[in-house]
Write a protein that holds these residues in place. Structure first.
Motif, short mmCIF file in Angstrom:
data_model
loop_
_atom_site.label_atom_id
_atom_site.label_comp_id
_atom_site.label_asym_id
_atom_site.label_seq_id
_atom_site.Cartn_x
_atom_site.Cartn_y
_atom_site.Cartn_z
N UNK A 76 0.93 -1.14 -0.14
CA UNK A 76 -0.09 0.00 -0.09
C UNK A 76 1.09 1.10 -0.14
N UNK A 77 1.79 1.20 0.85
CA UNK A 77 2.69 2.45 0.73
C UNK A 77 4.04 2.56 -0.28
N UNK A 78 4.42 1.46 -0.87
CA UNK A 78 5.39 1.18 -1.53
C UNK A 78 5.65 2.47 -2.68
N UNK A 79 4.59 3.04 -3.25
CA UNK A 79 4.75 4.11 -4.18
C UNK A 79 5.36 5.14 -3.58
N UNK A 80 4.88 5.60 -2.26
CA UNK A 80 5.49 6.63 -1.52
C UNK A 80 6.84 6.50 -0.84
N UNK A 101 12.24 15.14 -12.35
CA UNK A 101 11.09 14.96 -11.26
C UNK A 101 9.79 14.95 -11.56
N UNK A 102 8.91 14.21 -10.79
CA UNK A 102 7.47 14.24 -11.21
C UNK A 102 6.76 14.35 -9.60
N UNK A 108 1.47 8.35 -14.26
CA UNK A 108 2.26 7.44 -15.05
C UNK A 108 3.62 6.77 -14.19
N UNK A 109 3.91 7.42 -13.16
CA UNK A 109 4.76 7.31 -12.01
C UNK A 109 4.24 6.06 -11.18
N UNK A 110 3.07 6.37 -10.51
CA UNK A 110 2.55 5.25 -9.77
C UNK A 110 2.15 4.08 -10.59
N UNK A 111 1.72 4.10 -11.79
CA UNK A 111 1.29 3.01 -12.71
C UNK A 111 2.77 2.21 -12.74
N UNK A 112 3.89 2.80 -13.36
CA UNK A 112 5.03 2.05 -13.41
C UNK A 112 5.53 1.44 -12.17
#
Length: 337
Positions: A76-80, A101-102, A108-112
């Motif tokens: 759940x927290x991996x993206x952050x 930087x995004x 797109x960043x979250x999707x990747x």
């Protein structure tokens, strides 16, 4: 080292895959250092996932719940977490993975990141499942090996019992049965010892304990064939701290007895020596080659003994030799005393 072999293979695979796709996208402009950093992050995530999933598969109910909770919390927290590592922590050490930087909520960043994490999690699930089934297969094989060993023990040479009982009957008839009762008691002790160990399924017992039954067995042989037919040398008594796989020595000596030619002078020899690192028990007997051809050995008992001590191969070694008309068993037990 074998315990981490899977992790090493997976780590190398991840590195090569990441390197391949970076070569495909960036061609000669690829930065090996950045590829290595990305590989390390991926491998760490994989190891954490793999350990948690393996805990879910094999752990107790409490362990399963804890591992599942941590796994869901991590996913759940991996993206952050990765955003913080890539764009905040690594630049502090002059490690720039991206030239731009995004925002943390960039779609797109979250999707990747999500796609990569799901892929790694699926690989972790596959590896954990493989490890689980491999361990189960090894455990099942160990059970089968033990069953073979126990079956071998239940197939103690019937000719030996027939010989003892026939001798006991004949000596009693001819008025020489004063020792028969003691011999039959010794024989009963041996049988009870075998059945007791079989029932309890003891893995390791004191060598000193088993040697008492070996002595009973040798006393029966001396009684039946004569004292001069059995020669035993033992340099000193065994320490109570020395452990062996149950029934190892007794079954090995019984196997050596099966084809003994008792018409020979001193056909049965046992030599026990304490060396600095090992205790060596050498058993040898003389057999008649023609009789051996008539009654060929299946070597089932010897095979079962070797398979059983395989799991203890650092502490025990058994070598069987058959040269001319002499059969020998050399047992070495690591001396930790």
């Amino acid at each position: 080292m074998n315990a981490y072999r899977f992790h090493f293979i997976i780590a190398l695979t991840f590195f090569l895959v990441i390197l391949f796709f970076n070569l495909l996208i960036y061609q000669l402009a690829i930065n090996i250092y950045n590829v290595l950093i990305v590989s390390i992050i991926t491998i760490v995530y994989f190891i954490i996932n793999e350990e948690l999933i393996y805990g879910i598969i094999t752990g107790s109910r409490g362990v399963k719940v804890i591992c599942l909770f941590i796994l869901l919390l991590l996913f759940y927290n991996i993206t952050d977490l990765l955003y913080h590592i890539i764009y905040r922590k690594l630049p502090e050490y002059n490690i720039i993975l991206f030239s731009y930087e995004v925002a943390p909520d960039n779609i797109q960043f979250n999707k990747n990141i999500s796609r990569s994490c799901v892929t790694v999690s699926l690989i972790s699930l596959s590896v954990s499942s493989y490890k689980f089934f491999r361990k189960r297969r090894f455990q099942d094989k160990s059970v089968i090996d033990d069953l073979e060993y126990r079956i071998m023990l239940s197939r103690v040479n019937p000719h030996f019992f027939k010989s003892i009982f026939t001798s006991a009957l004949c000596k009693s008839i001819f008025g020489q049965g004063h020792a028969v009762i003691q011999i039959l008691i010794k024989l009963t002790d041996i049988i009870a010892f075998i059945l007791y160990k079989d029932d309890k399924n003891d893995q390791l017992i004191a060598l000193q304990e088993e040697w008492k039954q070996v002595e009973n067995f040798l006393n029966i042989l001396k009684w039946n064939y004569g004292d001069s037919k059995v020669k035993v040398f033992q340099d000193r008594q065994f320490s109570s701290t020395i452990k062996i796989p149950s029934l190892l020595v007794l079954s090995a000596i019984e196997n050596a007895n099966k084809y003994t030619d008792w018409s020979e002078d001193e056909p049965f020899h046992i030599k026990v020596q304490h060396h600095p690192d090992v205790i060596q028990i050498c058993v040898s007997n003389i057999f008649h080659p023609r009789e051996r051809i008539k009654k060929p050995s299946t070597k089932f008992g010897l095979y079962a003994i070797k398979k059983r001590i395989f799991r203890y191969n650092k502490n025990y070694n058994v070598v069987f030799k058959e040269e001319e008309n002499i059969f020998s068993i050399d047992i070495k037990i690591k001396n930790n005393d």
